[in-house]
Design a protein around this motif. Structure first.
Motif, short mmCIF file in Angstrom:
data_model
loop_
_atom_site.label_atom_id
_atom_site.label_comp_id
_atom_site.label_asym_id
_atom_site.label_seq_id
_atom_site.Cartn_x
_atom_site.Cartn_y
_atom_site.Cartn_z
N LEU A 127 0.79 -1.22 0.00
CA LEU A 127 0.00 0.00 0.00
C LEU A 127 0.83 1.27 0.00
O LEU A 127 0.29 2.36 -0.15
CB LEU A 127 -0.94 0.01 1.21
CG LEU A 127 -2.00 -1.10 1.26
CD1 LEU A 127 -2.78 -1.03 2.55
CD2 LEU A 127 -2.94 -0.98 0.08
N MET A 128 2.13 1.18 0.18
CA MET A 128 2.96 2.37 0.24
C MET A 128 2.98 3.07 -1.12
O MET A 128 3.22 2.44 -2.15
CB MET A 128 4.39 2.00 0.63
CG MET A 128 4.54 1.53 2.07
SD MET A 128 4.14 2.81 3.25
CE MET A 128 5.51 3.93 2.99
N GLU A 136 -2.87 6.67 1.61
CA GLU A 136 -4.33 6.51 1.71
C GLU A 136 -4.76 6.35 3.15
O GLU A 136 -5.83 6.82 3.56
CB GLU A 136 -4.78 5.30 0.87
CG GLU A 136 -6.28 5.08 0.86
CD GLU A 136 -6.70 3.86 0.09
OE1 GLU A 136 -7.91 3.63 -0.03
OE2 GLU A 136 -5.81 3.12 -0.39
N PHE A 137 -3.94 5.68 3.95
CA PHE A 137 -4.25 5.48 5.37
C PHE A 137 -4.38 6.83 6.09
O PHE A 137 -5.29 7.03 6.90
CB PHE A 137 -3.17 4.62 6.02
CG PHE A 137 -3.48 4.18 7.42
CD1 PHE A 137 -4.42 3.20 7.66
CD2 PHE A 137 -2.83 4.74 8.50
CE1 PHE A 137 -4.71 2.77 8.95
CE2 PHE A 137 -3.10 4.33 9.79
CZ PHE A 137 -4.04 3.35 10.02
N THR A 138 -3.47 7.75 5.79
CA THR A 138 -3.53 9.09 6.40
C THR A 138 -4.83 9.79 6.04
O THR A 138 -5.52 10.35 6.91
CB THR A 138 -2.34 9.95 5.91
OG1 THR A 138 -1.12 9.25 6.17
CG2 THR A 138 -2.33 11.30 6.59
N SER A 139 -5.19 9.75 4.76
CA SER A 139 -6.42 10.38 4.30
C SER A 139 -7.64 9.77 4.97
O SER A 139 -8.56 10.48 5.41
CB SER A 139 -6.53 10.24 2.78
OG SER A 139 -7.75 10.76 2.31
N ASN A 140 -7.67 8.44 5.08
CA ASN A 140 -8.82 7.75 5.68
C ASN A 140 -8.97 8.09 7.16
O ASN A 140 -10.08 8.32 7.65
CB ASN A 140 -8.68 6.25 5.50
CG ASN A 140 -8.86 5.81 4.06
OD1 ASN A 140 -9.38 6.55 3.24
ND2 ASN A 140 -8.41 4.60 3.74
N GLY A 199 6.95 4.80 11.13
CA GLY A 199 7.30 3.40 10.91
C GLY A 199 7.21 3.01 9.44
O GLY A 199 8.08 2.33 8.90
N LYS A 200 6.14 3.47 8.77
CA LYS A 200 5.95 3.14 7.36
C LYS A 200 7.03 3.75 6.48
O LYS A 200 7.41 3.18 5.45
CB LYS A 200 4.57 3.62 6.90
CG LYS A 200 3.41 2.70 7.30
CD LYS A 200 2.11 3.23 6.74
CE LYS A 200 0.99 2.19 6.77
NZ LYS A 200 0.58 1.79 8.10
N SER A 201 7.51 4.95 6.85
CA SER A 201 8.51 5.62 6.01
C SER A 201 9.78 4.79 5.85
O SER A 201 10.49 4.91 4.85
CB SER A 201 8.87 6.99 6.60
OG SER A 201 9.60 6.86 7.81
N LYS A 202 10.05 3.93 6.83
CA LYS A 202 11.27 3.11 6.78
C LYS A 202 11.20 2.03 5.70
O LYS A 202 12.19 1.35 5.44
CB LYS A 202 11.54 2.49 8.15
CG LYS A 202 11.88 3.53 9.22
CD LYS A 202 12.13 2.89 10.56
CE LYS A 202 12.64 3.90 11.57
NZ LYS A 202 11.73 5.03 11.80
N ASN A 203 10.04 1.87 5.07
CA ASN A 203 9.94 0.90 3.97
C ASN A 203 10.60 1.41 2.70
O ASN A 203 10.85 0.63 1.78
CB ASN A 203 8.46 0.60 3.68
CG ASN A 203 7.83 -0.28 4.75
OD1 ASN A 203 8.10 -1.47 4.80
ND2 ASN A 203 7.02 0.31 5.61
N TYR A 204 10.86 2.71 2.63
CA TYR A 204 11.56 3.26 1.47
C TYR A 204 13.06 3.05 1.63
O TYR A 204 13.63 3.32 2.68
CB TYR A 204 11.28 4.76 1.33
CG TYR A 204 9.86 5.09 0.94
CD1 TYR A 204 9.38 4.82 -0.34
CD2 TYR A 204 8.99 5.69 1.85
CE1 TYR A 204 8.08 5.14 -0.71
CE2 TYR A 204 7.69 6.01 1.49
CZ TYR A 204 7.24 5.73 0.22
OH TYR A 204 5.95 6.03 -0.14
#
Length: 330
Positions: A127-128, A136-140, A199-204
């Motif tokens: 989903l990233m 999308e998670f932020t928007s939701n 946490g999600k940003s570390k996937n980049y």
């Protein structure tokens, strides 16, 4: 259904008082309304069970209809309190018990939602956004929090009150306590969202994309605060510096993004042979000269498209790029 039942029992009570001797009021009234009232209680319990199943599946959208149900029941609470005072009946004591159980369920669901926001990492790689734009998670999450404000009083009451499931009367909570509880909840939800995004940003793999992702998402959250002043006012009841905190985080990420862009332009600027430029052109990322001697830089255009708040930086980057082109033209 709550409104229909309230109208029914009020009508029956008015007729009863007019034609039935006082000593028989309670028995006759029970006979007239028991079937309808039991059906109402049963429907309420079924609704709770369906809501619990949705919450167990982490479908937190069900909180919104729950809030509406609690609000309607609470607005009719005084009718049933009056009936219980005039016509003592074990049956009508079930109404505040049902309302308290709805309140308890809603309160727990709201707290579970905060925990979900903080810990949700499921399918994050799929989903990233590949370009570091708003998740999308932020928007939701922000959309859900805004919709909750349509039920501000109900949500605040659920969060501030302590349900007493066996009590015949619901706890009283002041408006100030409701607003403070809602503000604390909104603050916790946004803090948990920030922790999730970090946490999600570390996937980049790219540090620049990490910075860009956080920059875009922080800016989006802050833009919601600016658009919805009611939300910001509630947040500031718990933390008066919440907006400044987000502004500071945005500025920090702008600095990181700016340094990354500077490094790229620095590499190009130092390439006096211009050997880098054809390579960049080859992948369609950069075009140095446009028609009529104008600077054409798709890199800047792309940067503007990817970064939702890059307007502050674009003029600066364009000037830097112009200097590089002029140096090669000399």
């Amino acid at each position: 259904m709550t409104s229909v039942l309230a109208h029914l029992i009020q009508s029956e009570h008015s007729l009863l008082v007019a034609i039935i001797p006082r000593e028989h009021h309670s028995d006759v009234f029970d006979r007239l309304t028991t079937t309808s009232f039991e059906r109402y209680i049963r429907r309420g319990e079924e609704l709770q069970q369906r809501a619990k199943r949705e919450i167990a599946k982490q479908s937190y959208g069900v909180i919104l209809p729950l809030c509406k149900t609690v609000g309607v029941m609470k607005s009719h609470q005084h009718i049933y309190e009056k009936l219980m005072a005039e016509l003592p009946s074990r049956l009508y004591n079930k109404y505040p018990v049902l309302l308290a159980s709805f309140e308890s369920l809603n309160s727990k669901a709201l707290r579970d939602f905060c925990n979900f926001v903080k810990t949700d990492q499921e399918r994050q790689n799929q989903l990233m956004p590949k370009d570091g734009t708003v998740h999308e998670f932020t928007s939701n999450v922000m959309s859900f929090l805004e919709q909750l404000l349509d039920y501000e009083e109900t949500v605040g009451w659920c969060l501030a009150s302590t349900p007493q499931l066996g009590a015949g009367r619901l706890p009283s909570v002041s408006e100030a306590e409701q607003r403070k509880a809602l503000g604390k909840f909104l603050r916790a939800a946004t803090d948990d969202l920030v922790a999730n995004l970090q946490g999600k940003s570390k996937n980049y793999d790219s540090p620049t994309l990490q910075d860009l992702f956080l920059l875009n998402n922080y800016h989006f959250i802050h833009s919601v605060f600016q658009r919805n002043q009611r939300m910001l006012a509630l947040l500031e009841l718990d933390d008066s510096g919440v907006e400044n905190t987000f502004i500071r985080q945005i500025e920090e990420q702008i600095g990181c993004y700016h340094r990354g862009f500077n490094r790229l332009l620095g590499f190009i600027s130092m390439d006096t042979s211009m050997s880098l430029l054809p390579q960049v052109d080859k992948v369609g990322s950069l075009s140095v000269w446009g028609g009529g001697g104008q600077v054409s830089c798709p890199l800047l255009v792309t940067s503007n498209q990817l970064c939702v708040c890059v307007c502050k930086l674009l003029a600066r980057f364009t000037l830097m790029w112009q200097c590089i082109v002029n140096r090669h033209n000399e």
